[in-house]
Design an enzyme around this catalytic site. Structure first.
Site, PDB file in Angstrom:
ATOM      1  N   ASP A 181       0.845  -1.201   0.000  1.00  0.00           N
ATOM      2  CA  ASP A 181       0.000   0.000   0.000  1.00  0.00           C
ATOM      3  C   ASP A 181       0.885   1.259   0.000  1.00  0.00           C
ATOM      4  O   ASP A 181       2.104   1.170   0.046  1.00  0.00           O
ATOM      5  CB  ASP A 181      -0.956  -0.004   1.208  1.00  0.00           C
ATOM      6  CG  ASP A 181      -0.215   0.054   2.538  1.00  0.00           C
ATOM      7  OD1 ASP A 181       0.831  -0.601   2.656  1.00  0.00           O
ATOM      8  OD2 ASP A 181      -0.664   0.763   3.457  1.00  0.00           O
ATOM      9  N   HIS A 500       1.229  -8.915  -3.695  1.00  0.00           N
ATOM     10  CA  HIS A 500       0.260  -7.830  -3.480  1.00  0.00           C
ATOM     11  C   HIS A 500       1.078  -6.554  -3.257  1.00  0.00           C
ATOM     12  O   HIS A 500       1.430  -6.210  -2.136  1.00  0.00           O
ATOM     13  CB  HIS A 500      -0.614  -8.155  -2.254  1.00  0.00           C
ATOM     14  CG  HIS A 500      -1.623  -7.091  -1.942  1.00  0.00           C
ATOM     15  ND1 HIS A 500      -2.890  -7.078  -2.483  1.00  0.00           N
ATOM     16  CD2 HIS A 500      -1.550  -5.984  -1.155  1.00  0.00           C
ATOM     17  CE1 HIS A 500      -3.550  -6.029  -2.035  1.00  0.00           C
ATOM     18  NE2 HIS A 500      -2.759  -5.347  -1.222  1.00  0.00           N
ATOM     19  N   ASP A 542       0.488 -17.381  -4.613  1.00  0.00           N
ATOM     20  CA  ASP A 542       1.211 -16.341  -5.351  1.00  0.00           C
ATOM     21  C   ASP A 542       0.229 -15.603  -6.249  1.00  0.00           C
ATOM     22  O   ASP A 542       0.259 -15.723  -7.467  1.00  0.00           O
ATOM     23  CB  ASP A 542       2.345 -16.976  -6.180  1.00  0.00           C
ATOM     24  CG  ASP A 542       3.168 -15.917  -6.902  1.00  0.00           C
ATOM     25  OD1 ASP A 542       3.109 -14.733  -6.497  1.00  0.00           O
ATOM     26  OD2 ASP A 542       3.863 -16.267  -7.875  1.00  0.00           O
ATOM     27  N   GLU A 551       1.753 -10.247   0.409  1.00  0.00           N
ATOM     28  CA  GLU A 551       2.118  -8.829   0.332  1.00  0.00           C
ATOM     29  C   GLU A 551       3.615  -8.725   0.598  1.00  0.00           C
ATOM     30  O   GLU A 551       4.272  -9.729   0.913  1.00  0.00           O
ATOM     31  CB  GLU A 551       1.310  -8.001   1.338  1.00  0.00           C
ATOM     32  CG  GLU A 551       1.478  -6.496   1.130  1.00  0.00           C
ATOM     33  CD  GLU A 551       0.445  -5.629   1.846  1.00  0.00           C
ATOM     34  OE1 GLU A 551      -0.526  -6.157   2.406  1.00  0.00           O
ATOM     35  OE2 GLU A 551       0.630  -4.389   1.831  1.00  0.00           O
TER      36      GLU A 551
HETATM   37  O1  9MR Z   1       1.999  -6.924   9.268  1.00  0.00           O
HETATM   38  C1  9MR Z   1       0.723  -6.615   9.797  1.00  0.00           C
HETATM   39  C2  9MR Z   1       0.139  -7.845  10.444  1.00  0.00           C
HETATM   40  O2  9MR Z   1       0.921  -8.231  11.552  1.00  0.00           O
HETATM   41  C3  9MR Z   1      -1.282  -7.584  10.867  1.00  0.00           C
HETATM   42  O3  9MR Z   1      -1.847  -8.788  11.333  1.00  0.00           O
HETATM   43  C4  9MR Z   1      -2.083  -7.045   9.687  1.00  0.00           C
HETATM   44  C5  9MR Z   1      -3.530  -6.733  10.028  1.00  0.00           C
HETATM   45  O4  9MR Z   1      -3.620  -5.687  10.909  1.00  0.00           O
HETATM   46  O5  9MR Z   1      -1.474  -5.867   9.171  1.00  0.00           O
HETATM   47  C6  9MR Z   1      -0.183  -6.082   8.697  1.00  0.00           C
HETATM   48  O6  9MR Z   1       0.356  -4.872   8.256  1.00  0.00           O
HETATM   49  C7  9MR Z   1      -0.171  -4.298   7.086  1.00  0.00           C
HETATM   50  C8  9MR Z   1      -0.501  -2.862   7.428  1.00  0.00           C
HETATM   51  O7  9MR Z   1      -1.574  -2.824   8.327  1.00  0.00           O
HETATM   52  C9  9MR Z   1      -0.780  -2.023   6.202  1.00  0.00           C
HETATM   53  N1  9MR Z   1       0.254  -2.134   5.232  1.00  0.00           N
HETATM   54  C10 9MR Z   1       0.493  -3.507   4.826  1.00  0.00           C
HETATM   55  C11 9MR Z   1       0.920  -4.326   6.013  1.00  0.00           C
HETATM   56  C12 9MR Z   1       1.320  -5.737   5.611  1.00  0.00           C
HETATM   57  O8  9MR Z   1       0.262  -6.525   5.226  1.00  0.00           O
END
Ligand code: 9MR
Length: 576
Positions: A181, A500, A542, A551
């Site tokens: 993101d 992602h 994937d 991601e």
């Molecule tokens: O890495 C984060 C993971 O530990 C959490 O469970 C998840 C849900 O809250 O969010 C992950 O972090 C994401 C972040 O909120 C937004 N940018 C992408 C991150 C990786 O997926």
């Protein structure tokens, strides 16, 4: 001896279990050190008892070995047999051949086997840079215009103060996009920066000459520190100069679509300050102050500014010791609602400890000792964005020994690390997967962080067993795992192709942006995408739909940089 070509050309048909579609011979696709450990895992119900190494070009058999007995994985229904060819010590390109299974991908046996991976993983951060164009001479075919300028960022009502009312603007350019993101989060930058700064502190000589072909490569500052600086300068903009508190993030109200960076022009906000963000910021700034001090000539004033920022943040946290960033609650009070990543940590003991440790290590001041002493009683854990305690332990043992009983702490750390030296029963011969709970959102970073723990244990003891075990997790990330993928884009024969990651999806280039670490298996599958396999170590797809397993994120790349670079830096010393 010429080995039967028939065997070589036989296809990959066989009695492999239904539970796998990727290549049944799981290797570190990037390669093995000439003198180092070399293990492959052959997945399936394999009748063969022998394996062969054949020259990739001439197809001569150059080594013959015995497969292990069948191993039942503890993390899925997969079975494997291991092929240990550590005593094969010839540089070159080879394939591993198992009768009835076929040849593996070509792999290298070489010195500096992970140099390219270390460079690529660090370069991955360059590709995440937000506010500057990525020029072709540095970015190759992934060159692109600048992303979000972030020169006009709104104060969200949740962050409003008398001096900075809602709707007024600040400038907060630069930094790295957090992940797939386009937002920038202080909490996640915290552990990321701490990990990269620690990589520099632990392997200074190695990084002093490591080049990644970035715009600053010729400025007489190591490329790693140049890269870190790009995010450090952004972090500094996230501190409210009037009170020292630090905003949780610089963000859109909602996630951007799958478009290139900077295409959408939606408003950007800084949101509510919080204790976790402010203490993480304090820790990073204190560590940066210590490290950039060496570069006073090139960066006049930087080290002092970082230390001053760290101390102001610490003071703010003393006033607000327990301020949670609760996004859902915030959204019931303020508009617009903010629905991007939360990183909403609720336990701050570890952040207090880490910040105190860094501030103490940099200043030598006793003021931080009470918190250090109190928090030292808490159990050790593998670090994650929500738990940064271990970063404090590493720093205290590295540079802050005066504040602690170093011998006792070392003993505790080694006792903990020894838990992660039990690769023996593992079906993939990796430390990763010792516990089923290793497979969470971002599991690749669990593997990398276990590796860092083991490397710290090595640095404290010089016992090679710790490095050998750390290497098993690099092998895991680069292909010796239950999925068959190398989780690093652009590294390995069969690496993830559809992370992602918005730029990788939107840029029209077949190959994803290189050097990025995919999150890896996550049986939680919170994205509800289609997964072919769902067991803890196989729950990976994937597909760019899968933000829960595929991601990429800066806090996952950073420990992978540390792991690959540390193993490279130490490889000669341990005789790999
Ligand atoms: O890495 C984060 C993971 O530990 C959490 O469970 C998840 C849900 O809250 O969010 C992950 O972090 C994401 C972040 O909120 C937004 N940018 C992408 C991150 C990786 O997926």
């Amino acid at each position: 001896m010429k080995h039967c070509l028939l065997l070589f050309s036989c296809s990959l048909v066989i009695t492999i279990q239904a539970q796998q579609t990727t290549h049944p011979i799981r290797i570190n696709q990037e390669g093995y050190y000439v003198q180092g450990p070399k293990v492959a895992a052959v997945v399936g119900n394999i009748p063969a008892t022998d394996f062969y190494i054949v020259d990739a070009g001439r197809k001569d058999t150059v080594y013959k070995g015995k497969l292990s007995e069948t191993k039942q994985s503890a993390n899925s229904s997969l079975q494997t047999k291991l092929a240990d060819f550590s005593t094969f010590r010839r540089p070159g390109n080879f394939r591993l051949l198992v009768p009835g299974v076929g040849p593996s991908y070509v792999f290298r046996v070489a010195n500096q086997a992970h140099h390219a991976a270390a460079v690529a993983l660090l370069k991955g951060f360059y590709y995440q840079r937000v506010s500057m164009p990525l020029e072709e001479k540095y970015a190759g075919k992934w060159h692109r215009p600048a992303g979000h300028p972030d020169r006009t960022v709104l104060i969200h009502p949740s962050a409003a103060t008398e001096k900075r009312p809602a709707g007024t603007t600040i400038s907060s350019p630069g930094g790295w996009y957090d992940a797939g993101d386009y937002n920038k989060y202080i909490v996640n930058s915290g552990i990321t920066m701490g990990t990269l700064l620690s990589a520099y502190e632990d392997f200074t000589t190695y990084f002093d000459t490591l080049k990644t072909n970035i715009p600053e490569s010729n400025n007489r500052i190591p490329d790693l520190l140049d890269e870190i600086l790009y995010n450090l300068r952004w972090m500094l903009t996230m501190q409210d100069p009037y009170d020292g508190g630090v905003y949780n993030k610089c963000t859109n109200a909602a996630f951007d679509g799958m478009v290139m960076p900077g295409v959408t022009k939606l408003p950007r906000y800084v949101v509510q300050k919080g204790t976790a963000a402010t203490l993480d910021f304090a820790a990073v700034m204190a560590q940066a102050a210590r490290i950039y001090k060496r570069f006073k000539k090139q960066l006049p004033g930087l080290s002092d500014s970082c230390l001053a920022a760290a101390k102001r943040a610490w003071q703010w946290a003393l006033t607000y010791p327990d301020l949670v960033y609760d996004q859902d609650k915030m959204n019931t009070i303020h508009k617009p609602a903010v629905t991007t990543g939360g990183y909403g940590d609720r336990n701050f003991g570890d952040e207090w400890f880490w910040a105190a440790a860094e501030l103490m290590a940099t200043t030598g001041e006793k003021a931080y000792n009470d918190i250090i002493t109190k928090e030292l009683r808490s159990p050790l854990t593998i670090p994650s964005w929500a738990n940064v305690r271990m970063l404090g332990y590493y720093t205290l043992l590295r540079v802050g020994k005066q504040a602690i009983d170093a011998a006792a702490l070392k003993k505790r750390l080694l006792y903990f690390a020894d838990e992660f030296t039990k690769t023996k029963g593992s079906a993939f011969y990796t430390v990763m997967g010792r516990f089923r709970t290793d497979f969470v959102w971002g599991s690749s970073s669990v593997a990398a962080n276990q590796g860092i723990l083991l490397i710290n244990a090595f640095l404290l003891t010089k016992d090679k067993k710790y490095l050998d075990n750390a290497l098993t997790n690099l092998d895991y990330l680069l292909g010796r795992n239950a999925t068959g993928y190398s989780f690093v884009t652009g590294i390995g024969t069969y690496s993830v192709m559809h992370p992602h990651h918005r730029p990788s999806v939107a840029d029209g280039i077949a190959e994803p942006v290189p050097g990025l670490l995919s999150g890896g298996p996550n049986p939680g599958r919170q994205d509800r995408c289609k997964y072919e396999f769902t067991e803890p170590e196989t729950a990976f797809t994937d597909h760019d739909c899968s933000y829960a397993s595929n991601e990429i994120a800066i806090n996952w790349n950073a420990p992978a940089v540390y792991l690959a670079a540390a193993i490279e830096a130490l490889s000669k010393q341990v005789g790999y």
